[in-house]
Design a protein around this motif. Structure first.
Motif, PDB file in Angstrom:
ATOM      1  N   LEU A  93     -35.411 -12.771 -12.508  1.00 19.22           N
ATOM      2  CA  LEU A  93     -36.532 -12.595 -13.438  1.00 19.22           C
ATOM      3  C   LEU A  93     -37.125 -13.930 -13.887  1.00 19.22           C
ATOM      4  O   LEU A  93     -38.088 -13.955 -14.660  1.00 19.22           O
ATOM      5  CB  LEU A  93     -36.073 -11.813 -14.678  1.00 19.22           C
ATOM      6  CG  LEU A  93     -35.232 -10.558 -14.436  1.00 19.22           C
ATOM      7  CD1 LEU A  93     -34.930  -9.872 -15.768  1.00 19.22           C
ATOM      8  CD2 LEU A  93     -35.925  -9.602 -13.488  1.00 19.22           C
ATOM      9  N   LEU A  94     -36.581 -15.030 -13.405  1.00 19.04           N
ATOM     10  CA  LEU A  94     -37.009 -16.351 -13.879  1.00 19.04           C
ATOM     11  C   LEU A  94     -38.506 -16.616 -13.659  1.00 19.04           C
ATOM     12  O   LEU A  94     -39.148 -17.194 -14.545  1.00 19.04           O
ATOM     13  CB  LEU A  94     -36.171 -17.441 -13.228  1.00 19.04           C
ATOM     14  CG  LEU A  94     -34.688 -17.462 -13.597  1.00 19.04           C
ATOM     15  CD1 LEU A  94     -33.974 -18.615 -12.889  1.00 19.04           C
ATOM     16  CD2 LEU A  94     -34.497 -17.577 -15.100  1.00 19.04           C
ATOM     17  N   PRO A  95     -39.107 -16.241 -12.524  1.00 16.52           N
ATOM     18  CA  PRO A  95     -40.558 -16.484 -12.391  1.00 16.52           C
ATOM     19  C   PRO A  95     -41.379 -15.780 -13.455  1.00 16.52           C
ATOM     20  O   PRO A  95     -42.351 -16.348 -13.991  1.00 16.52           O
ATOM     21  CB  PRO A  95     -40.872 -15.937 -10.989  1.00 16.52           C
ATOM     22  CG  PRO A  95     -39.590 -16.050 -10.236  1.00 16.52           C
ATOM     23  CD  PRO A  95     -38.527 -15.741 -11.262  1.00 16.52           C
TER      24      PRO A  95
ATOM     25  N   PHE B  79     -43.659 -17.391 -20.965  1.00 16.08           N
ATOM     26  CA  PHE B  79     -43.463 -18.427 -21.983  1.00 16.08           C
ATOM     27  C   PHE B  79     -44.138 -19.751 -21.624  1.00 16.08           C
ATOM     28  O   PHE B  79     -44.018 -20.720 -22.378  1.00 16.08           O
ATOM     29  CB  PHE B  79     -41.964 -18.666 -22.200  1.00 16.08           C
ATOM     30  CG  PHE B  79     -41.253 -17.506 -22.839  1.00 16.08           C
ATOM     31  CD1 PHE B  79     -41.634 -17.031 -24.082  1.00 16.08           C
ATOM     32  CD2 PHE B  79     -40.205 -16.876 -22.184  1.00 16.08           C
ATOM     33  CE1 PHE B  79     -40.986 -15.959 -24.674  1.00 16.08           C
ATOM     34  CE2 PHE B  79     -39.533 -15.807 -22.763  1.00 16.08           C
ATOM     35  CZ  PHE B  79     -39.941 -15.340 -24.014  1.00 16.08           C
ATOM     36  N   ALA B  80     -44.823 -19.803 -20.477  1.00 20.32           N
ATOM     37  CA  ALA B  80     -45.544 -21.000 -20.022  1.00 20.32           C
ATOM     38  C   ALA B  80     -44.616 -22.213 -19.966  1.00 20.32           C
ATOM     39  O   ALA B  80     -44.911 -23.271 -20.533  1.00 20.32           O
ATOM     40  CB  ALA B  80     -46.745 -21.267 -20.935  1.00 20.32           C
ATOM     41  N   VAL B  81     -43.492 -22.050 -19.305  1.00 21.03           N
ATOM     42  CA  VAL B  81     -42.544 -23.156 -19.128  1.00 21.03           C
ATOM     43  C   VAL B  81     -42.378 -23.413 -17.632  1.00 21.03           C
ATOM     44  O   VAL B  81     -42.744 -22.599 -16.791  1.00 21.03           O
ATOM     45  CB  VAL B  81     -41.173 -22.839 -19.767  1.00 21.03           C
ATOM     46  CG1 VAL B  81     -41.310 -22.666 -21.266  1.00 21.03           C
ATOM     47  CG2 VAL B  81     -40.553 -21.579 -19.144  1.00 21.03           C
ATOM     48  N   THR B  82     -41.831 -24.563 -17.302  1.00 23.92           N
ATOM     49  CA  THR B  82     -41.631 -24.942 -15.910  1.00 23.92           C
ATOM     50  C   THR B  82     -40.450 -24.169 -15.310  1.00 23.92           C
ATOM     51  O   THR B  82     -39.607 -23.641 -16.055  1.00 23.92           O
ATOM     52  CB  THR B  82     -41.348 -26.438 -15.798  1.00 23.92           C
ATOM     53  OG1 THR B  82     -40.102 -26.723 -16.450  1.00 23.92           O
ATOM     54  CG2 THR B  82     -42.471 -27.256 -16.437  1.00 23.92           C
TER      55      THR B  82
ATOM     56  N   ALA C 180     -36.576 -11.357 -27.592  1.00 25.93           N
ATOM     57  CA  ALA C 180     -36.856 -12.668 -28.181  1.00 25.93           C
ATOM     58  C   ALA C 180     -38.356 -12.971 -28.140  1.00 25.93           C
ATOM     59  O   ALA C 180     -38.978 -12.865 -27.079  1.00 25.93           O
ATOM     60  CB  ALA C 180     -36.087 -13.751 -27.436  1.00 25.93           C
ATOM     61  N   PRO C 181     -38.950 -13.378 -29.275  1.00 23.87           N
ATOM     62  CA  PRO C 181     -40.395 -13.638 -29.297  1.00 23.87           C
ATOM     63  C   PRO C 181     -40.796 -14.979 -28.702  1.00 23.87           C
ATOM     64  O   PRO C 181     -41.968 -15.186 -28.386  1.00 23.87           O
ATOM     65  CB  PRO C 181     -40.730 -13.589 -30.794  1.00 23.87           C
ATOM     66  CG  PRO C 181     -39.456 -13.998 -31.469  1.00 23.87           C
ATOM     67  CD  PRO C 181     -38.342 -13.465 -30.609  1.00 23.87           C
ATOM     68  N   ASP C 182     -39.859 -15.910 -28.571  1.00 22.29           N
ATOM     69  CA  ASP C 182     -40.187 -17.206 -27.960  1.00 22.29           C
ATOM     70  C   ASP C 182     -39.021 -17.684 -27.105  1.00 22.29           C
ATOM     71  O   ASP C 182     -37.918 -17.130 -27.151  1.00 22.29           O
ATOM     72  CB  ASP C 182     -40.542 -18.246 -29.035  1.00 22.29           C
ATOM     73  CG  ASP C 182     -39.428 -18.478 -30.036  1.00 22.29           C
ATOM     74  OD1 ASP C 182     -38.318 -18.861 -29.612  1.00 22.29           O
ATOM     75  OD2 ASP C 182     -39.660 -18.277 -31.243  1.00 22.29           O
ATOM     76  N   PHE C 183     -39.301 -18.726 -26.329  1.00 23.08           N
ATOM     77  CA  PHE C 183     -38.331 -19.179 -25.337  1.00 23.08           C
ATOM     78  C   PHE C 183     -37.082 -19.773 -25.986  1.00 23.08           C
ATOM     79  O   PHE C 183     -35.967 -19.596 -25.474  1.00 23.08           O
ATOM     80  CB  PHE C 183     -38.996 -20.208 -24.423  1.00 23.08           C
ATOM     81  CG  PHE C 183     -38.145 -20.595 -23.243  1.00 23.08           C
ATOM     82  CD1 PHE C 183     -37.794 -19.664 -22.291  1.00 23.08           C
ATOM     83  CD2 PHE C 183     -37.702 -21.895 -23.094  1.00 23.08           C
ATOM     84  CE1 PHE C 183     -37.008 -20.015 -21.195  1.00 23.08           C
ATOM     85  CE2 PHE C 183     -36.921 -22.260 -22.005  1.00 23.08           C
ATOM     86  CZ  PHE C 183     -36.575 -21.308 -21.056  1.00 23.08           C
ATOM     87  N   SER C 184     -37.242 -20.457 -27.105  1.00 25.10           N
ATOM     88  CA  SER C 184     -36.085 -21.065 -27.776  1.00 25.10           C
ATOM     89  C   SER C 184     -35.085 -20.005 -28.222  1.00 25.10           C
ATOM     90  O   SER C 184     -33.874 -20.162 -28.054  1.00 25.10           O
ATOM     91  CB  SER C 184     -36.544 -21.901 -28.978  1.00 25.10           C
ATOM     92  OG  SER C 184     -37.351 -22.969 -28.552  1.00 25.10           O
TER      93      SER C 184
END
Length: 253
Positions: free
Chosen positions: A32-34, A40-43, A95-99
């Motif tokens: 699910l990483l892609p 979350f607009a992360v690399t 979770a609402p954000d990546f952190s």
């Protein structure tokens, strides 16, 4: 070759179930990483921390948690471990954000660590000597099967809905497995608590990390598993991009 008694059979099946559930919850997020990176607009490197955070926590806590289990009881530790892993997986899907998602994945790894930290020692105490290799083989096989099927279920549900639904489905089934494990695992009959005296613990740790050939075996396992996880982390991104442009279900397969 039959198990010696019902207690032994239930112990082996329960430990295999715990291994299945743990690796199901640990690696189910990998395909699910892609989708996670996109939302979350992360690399890709940042998204792969969803795996690295949990596997690193598991690796670092294996020995400390094995000492806790030796002192306070392995069955109690494993029950809490599987239930906690399922709970953190459900939370990571919300979770609402990546952190916050990374924090939940870290919690999953911390909880998962207690199963391999205790499982083999528990089998060694509760299973007859002539049956231990068979019991350990079932446990290791269940680990592999759980990791494989967890990836597959998450990617299939993601194909139909989205990655949050895929991760939530993994957590729901993990919760069901935790309940089954909680009820199936019988009380230990051979467990004897060990001391947490610092001098004794230090002596045991030195023996673990210096006795030949253990350090070399640790290094081989670290490098092999690290390479395996790294390839799987980034393979999904490559297969999702042109010229392949595969959908999540195919990537998970």
């Amino acid at each position: 070759m039959a198990w010696a008694n019902g207690h032994e059979r239930r112990s082996v099946l329960a430990i295999a179930l715990a291994g299945f559930a743990s690796f199901w919850l640990l690696f189910g997020v990998q395909p699910l990483l892609p989708q996670i990176a996109g939302e979350f607009a992360v690399t890709p490197a940042a998204a792969s921390l969803s795996i690295s955070a949990s596997t690193a926590a598991m690796a670092l806590l294996l020995i400390p948690l094995s000492l806790v289990g030796d002192r306070y009881g392995r069955e109690r530790l494993m029950r809490l471990s599987v239930a906690g892993s399922a709970s953190f997986t459900l939370l990571s899907a919300l979770a609402p954000d990546f952190s916050l998602m990374l924090a939940c994945r870290l919690g999953t790894g911390i909880c998962v660590a207690a199963v391999p930290a205790s499982a083999l020692a528990h089998l060694g105490e509760e299973v007859e000597l002539n049956q231990r290799s068979r019991a350990i083989g079932l446990y290791v096989s269940a680990n592999a099967l759980g990791g494989m099927l967890g990836r597959l279920l998450g990617s299939l549900v993601t194909q139909w809905l989205d990655w949050r639904a895929g991760l939530f489905a993994q957590g729901l089934l993990g919760a069901g497995l935790a309940l089954a494990f909680w009820r199936l695992l019988p009380a230990a009959r051979q467990f004897t608590p060990r001391t947490l005296d610092p001098a004794v613990l230090w002596r045991d740790l030195l023996r673990i990390y210096t006795a030949s050939p253990l350090p070399g075996m640790f290094a081989v396992a670290f490098l092999t598993m690290g390479s395996f996880i790294g390839v799987y982390n980034y393979l999904g991104f490559r297969l999702a991009a042109p010229p392949y442009s595969l959908e999540p279900a195919f990537i998970g397969s």
